[in-house]
Write a protein that holds these residues in place. Structure first.
Motif, PDB file in Angstrom:
ATOM      1  N   ILE A 165      40.985  73.988 -69.248  1.00 50.25           N
ATOM      2  CA  ILE A 165      40.370  75.044 -68.438  1.00 50.25           C
ATOM      3  C   ILE A 165      40.875  76.426 -68.854  1.00 50.25           C
ATOM      4  O   ILE A 165      40.101  77.398 -68.884  1.00 50.25           O
ATOM      5  N   VAL A 166      42.152  76.525 -69.228  1.00 46.11           N
ATOM      6  CA  VAL A 166      42.672  77.806 -69.712  1.00 46.11           C
ATOM      7  C   VAL A 166      42.071  78.129 -71.078  1.00 46.11           C
ATOM      8  O   VAL A 166      41.727  79.282 -71.359  1.00 46.11           O
ATOM      9  N   SER A 167      41.918  77.118 -71.937  1.00 49.23           N
ATOM     10  CA  SER A 167      41.305  77.339 -73.251  1.00 49.23           C
ATOM     11  C   SER A 167      39.876  77.842 -73.110  1.00 49.23           C
ATOM     12  O   SER A 167      39.427  78.719 -73.857  1.00 49.23           O
ATOM     13  N   ARG A 168      39.123  77.279 -72.165  1.00 52.38           N
ATOM     14  CA  ARG A 168      37.762  77.758 -71.942  1.00 52.38           C
ATOM     15  C   ARG A 168      37.776  79.208 -71.493  1.00 52.38           C
ATOM     16  O   ARG A 168      36.964  80.027 -71.941  1.00 52.38           O
ATOM     17  N   TYR A 169      38.695  79.556 -70.595  1.00 51.39           N
ATOM     18  CA  TYR A 169      38.801  80.947 -70.147  1.00 51.39           C
ATOM     19  C   TYR A 169      39.101  81.869 -71.326  1.00 51.39           C
ATOM     20  O   TYR A 169      38.478  82.930 -71.473  1.00 51.39           O
ATOM     21  N   ALA A 190      36.801  83.826 -63.733  1.00 59.12           N
ATOM     22  CA  ALA A 190      37.014  82.517 -63.118  1.00 59.12           C
ATOM     23  C   ALA A 190      36.305  81.462 -63.967  1.00 59.12           C
ATOM     24  O   ALA A 190      35.335  81.764 -64.664  1.00 59.12           O
ATOM     25  N   VAL A 191      36.830  80.254 -63.907  1.00 59.85           N
ATOM     26  CA  VAL A 191      36.233  79.125 -64.627  1.00 59.85           C
ATOM     27  C   VAL A 191      36.276  77.916 -63.699  1.00 59.85           C
ATOM     28  O   VAL A 191      37.337  77.554 -63.187  1.00 59.85           O
ATOM     29  N   ALA A 192      35.125  77.297 -63.489  1.00 65.02           N
ATOM     30  CA  ALA A 192      35.056  76.076 -62.695  1.00 65.02           C
ATOM     31  C   ALA A 192      35.374  74.879 -63.575  1.00 65.02           C
ATOM     32  O   ALA A 192      34.836  74.748 -64.674  1.00 65.02           O
ATOM     33  N   GLY A 193      36.277  74.023 -63.107  1.00 68.33           N
ATOM     34  CA  GLY A 193      36.535  72.781 -63.809  1.00 68.33           C
ATOM     35  C   GLY A 193      35.467  71.755 -63.485  1.00 68.33           C
ATOM     36  O   GLY A 193      34.571  71.982 -62.666  1.00 68.33           O
ATOM     37  N   SER A 253      33.530  83.314 -54.793  1.00 70.07           N
ATOM     38  CA  SER A 253      32.833  83.311 -56.084  1.00 70.07           C
ATOM     39  C   SER A 253      31.724  84.353 -56.096  1.00 70.07           C
ATOM     40  O   SER A 253      31.557  85.094 -57.074  1.00 70.07           O
ATOM     41  N   TRP A 254      30.957  84.426 -55.016  1.00 71.01           N
ATOM     42  CA  TRP A 254      29.868  85.400 -54.951  1.00 71.01           C
ATOM     43  C   TRP A 254      30.400  86.830 -54.865  1.00 71.01           C
ATOM     44  O   TRP A 254      29.756  87.764 -55.354  1.00 71.01           O
ATOM     45  N   ALA A 255      31.573  87.000 -54.268  1.00 74.67           N
ATOM     46  CA  ALA A 255      32.194  88.333 -54.250  1.00 74.67           C
ATOM     47  C   ALA A 255      32.521  88.782 -55.675  1.00 74.67           C
ATOM     48  O   ALA A 255      32.346  89.962 -56.023  1.00 74.67           O
ATOM     49  N   LEU A 256      32.987  87.854 -56.505  1.00 71.65           N
ATOM     50  CA  LEU A 256      33.275  88.174 -57.906  1.00 71.65           C
ATOM     51  C   LEU A 256      31.989  88.481 -58.668  1.00 71.65           C
ATOM     52  O   LEU A 256      31.937  89.430 -59.456  1.00 71.65           O
ATOM     53  N   LEU A 257      30.940  87.693 -58.432  1.00 71.95           N
ATOM     54  CA  LEU A 257      29.666  87.919 -59.106  1.00 71.95           C
ATOM     55  C   LEU A 257      29.057  89.256 -58.698  1.00 71.95           C
ATOM     56  O   LEU A 257      28.425  89.938 -59.517  1.00 71.95           O
ATOM     57  N   GLU A 258      29.243  89.645 -57.439  1.00 72.47           N
ATOM     58  CA  GLU A 258      28.673  90.915 -56.973  1.00 72.47           C
ATOM     59  C   GLU A 258      29.305  92.102 -57.687  1.00 72.47           C
ATOM     60  O   GLU A 258      28.689  93.168 -57.794  1.00 72.47           O
ATOM     61  N   ARG A 259      30.517  91.916 -58.202  1.00 71.30           N
ATOM     62  CA  ARG A 259      31.191  92.970 -58.972  1.00 71.30           C
ATOM     63  C   ARG A 259      30.900  92.855 -60.468  1.00 71.30           C
ATOM     64  O   ARG A 259      31.625  93.408 -61.289  1.00 71.30           O
ATOM     65  N   ASP A 260      29.878  92.114 -60.794  1.00 64.60           N
ATOM     66  CA  ASP A 260      29.411  91.951 -62.180  1.00 64.60           C
ATOM     67  C   ASP A 260      30.396  91.205 -63.066  1.00 64.60           C
ATOM     68  O   ASP A 260      30.356  91.329 -64.293  1.00 64.60           O
ATOM     69  N   TYR A 261      31.260  90.420 -62.460  1.00 64.50           N
ATOM     70  CA  TYR A 261      32.123  89.544 -63.240  1.00 64.50           C
ATOM     71  C   TYR A 261      31.375  88.259 -63.578  1.00 64.50           C
ATOM     72  O   TYR A 261      30.327  87.952 -63.015  1.00 64.50           O
ATOM     73  N   ARG A 262      31.939  87.509 -64.496  1.00 60.40           N
ATOM     74  CA  ARG A 262      31.335  86.253 -64.949  1.00 60.40           C
ATOM     75  C   ARG A 262      32.220  85.081 -64.545  1.00 60.40           C
ATOM     76  O   ARG A 262      33.452  85.175 -64.593  1.00 60.40           O
ATOM     77  N   ILE A 263      31.592  83.969 -64.159  1.00 62.28           N
ATOM     78  CA  ILE A 263      32.299  82.711 -63.878  1.00 62.28           C
ATOM     79  C   ILE A 263      31.823  81.674 -64.882  1.00 62.28           C
ATOM     80  O   ILE A 263      30.621  81.461 -65.044  1.00 62.28           O
ATOM     81  N   GLY A 264      32.755  81.045 -65.587  1.00 59.56           N
ATOM     82  CA  GLY A 264      32.416  80.052 -66.596  1.00 59.56           C
ATOM     83  C   GLY A 264      32.540  78.635 -66.070  1.00 59.56           C
ATOM     84  O   GLY A 264      32.874  78.402 -64.902  1.00 59.56           O
ATOM     85  N   TYR A 265      32.284  77.688 -66.956  1.00 55.97           N
ATOM     86  CA  TYR A 265      32.356  76.266 -66.606  1.00 55.97           C
ATOM     87  C   TYR A 265      33.008  75.513 -67.756  1.00 55.97           C
ATOM     88  O   TYR A 265      32.582  75.622 -68.908  1.00 55.97           O
TER      89      TYR A 265
END
Length: 458
Positions: A207-211, A220-223, A292-304
């Motif tokens: 998960i850290v490697s994906r980040y 953020a990265v979802a496992g 998660s949606w608070a992070l997205l609202e600030r134009d950040y990205r969440i990975g998987y």
């Protein structure tokens, strides 16, 4: 953080890169395919629409067929196209390089049955970097705290790892425990893990490697959370397919377009400064969705991270299952109320926000129109569930085949095998929605009318 570590790209990916279609190109292609399929469905369903309107009325017939055939067809077509186009680069970090420090937060409330396994799996991580694990006992009424103390005393820990119990005497809720853990964290990367998960030995590394491999605005990265207790009964067997197929395919699709909507609390990584920027986890039943949606609202990205695997114990009885899914539905409603502005963001992931808007009418129509229509069909009345309804089934079957091939590949790369579970799949494919969607409607109604919020399942 000062910046991401340099990521080495294997030479074998160079040919792949030359053939790579850009993300926006894939999005347009998948959207075109989905719209074309929907247009075909509209054309094919004209007779169905006329017949249903003749025995009911036009508004009823339009609403029913839109949410029984058109919307699910669009979703399935878009999902199939996206999964078929997905050629994500491998997350690769040189083994010679030390990984960044990580703080793991394990929120625990009445986890006496599973906390030993969770701690054992964390102690066996192959992570090559500083590791700090906080077990946050949120006022458990069982023996969770004593079990943690005894087990920590017997565990053999890596030299770079420290484990500590934070024993809160009063139960204040998961978000409060996590926020206290966040304040005490020493590292810039924070990982949350549920107290009943078994984490694969390379999961933290993955998960850290994906980040480290993802775009710079990833915070953020979802496992990948899978089912551990799938052999208990038919319900847990069906949930195994839900996690392995349904949830995994949606997260993979969203992640491809830089818009994973939920970094689930069961196993996810977050950048500490981003969490602090949004005020940490909010006090609500769907704290992971809302943050998660608070992070997205600030134009950040969440990975998987599809290869960062954790196995959780899912509900074994219908009551616990219903309460869990009710809580998830309420969490979605909480996210919409707090971050409705996401509906108007100019980004590819906005499609998935509207996708979630469609869940409420989809679940309502399924529960109050389609299920009664199945009953009517059993008596020879095919106005609602008839031959043309079967047009949706080939797409559903196709996306199950596509995601199975992908997930089997993920497991093979992790030296795992997909266990045989045909009975669970049949129940998942044919009857699972009959349980889940009415429960989701219950959750929506509970949130709308303001029923008291509680964890319910423990």
């Amino acid at each position: 953080m000062d910046g991401k570590l340099m990521v080495d790209t294997p030479a074998r990916e160079e040919q792949w890169r030359r053939l790579y279609l850009g993300v926006r190109g894939k999005f347009v292609l998948a959207l075109t395919i989905a719209i074309a399929w929907t247009a075909l469905s509209v054309w094919l369903s004209q007779r169905w629409l006329i017949d249903l309107a003749a025995v009911t009325n036009w508004p009823f017939a339009l609403i029913a067929i839109i949410f029984i055939a058109y919307v699910p067809g669009f979703m399935n077509a878009f999902l199939i196209a996206t999964l078929s186009l997905d050629r994500r680069p491998l997350a690769y970090v040189s083994p010679k390089r030390t990984m960044p420090g990580v703080t793991v937060l394990v929120a625990a409330y009445n986890e006496a049955a599973g906390i030993r396994d969770t701690l054992t799996s964390l102690a066996r991580q192959d992570y090559h970097g500083p590791l700090e694990v906080f077990i946050l006992n949120d006022g458990s009424s069982d023996d969770t705290a004593n079990i943690v103390r005894d087990h920590l005393a017997s565990l053999a820990l890596p030299d770079t790892a420290t484990f500590a119990l934070h024993d809160f005497q009063v139960n204040r809720g998961k978000s409060a425990a996590l926020n206290d853990g966040l304040k005490a964290a020493s590292h810039d990367l924070v990982i949350t893990i549920d107290g009943d998960c078994w984490v694969r030995s390379n999961a933290l590394t993955q998960i850290v490697s994906r980040y480290l491999s993802d775009p710079d605005n990833t915070v953020a990265v979802a496992g990948a959370v899978m089912v551990r207790n799938s052999r208990t009964n038919l319900l847990t067997r069906a949930q195994e397919w839900d996690y392995f197929h349904g949830i995994a395919s949606v997260k993979r699709m969203q992640g491809m377009y830089h818009g994973t909507l939920v970094a689930q609390g069961a196993f996810s990584l977050y950048r500490r400064d981003a969490l602090e920027e949004v005020g940490g986890w909010p006090e609500c039943v769907g704290e992971d969705i809302v943050v998660s949606w608070a992070l997205l609202e600030r134009d950040y990205r969440i990975g998987y991270a599809d290869s960062a695997l954790a196995f959780t114990n899912v509900p074994e009885g219908f009551r616990q299952f219903a309460l869990q899914r009710k809580r998830w539905s309420r969490g979605l409603m909480e996210a919409f109320k707090a971050h409705w502005r996401l509906l108007f963001k100019r980004r590819m992931a906005t499609l998935f926000i509207w996708w979630n808007v469609a869940f409420l009418p989809l679940d309502l129509v399924y529960s109050f129109i389609f299920i009664p229509g199945i009953v009517l069909a059993c008596f020879g009345y095919f106005y609602i569930a008839g031959p043309l309804t079967l047009a949706v089934l080939p797409l559903a079957a196709l996306w199950n085949v596509v995601i199975f091939r992908i997930q089997r590949g993920v497991y093979r790369n992790e030296d795992l095998k997909v266990r045989r579970n045909p009975g669970g799949f049949l129940f998942y494919a044919l009857a699972y929605s009959l349980l889940m969607q009415p429960v989701c409607v219950w959750g929506y109604i509970a949130e709308i009318i303001g029923m008291k919020k509680k964890w319910d399942t423990k």
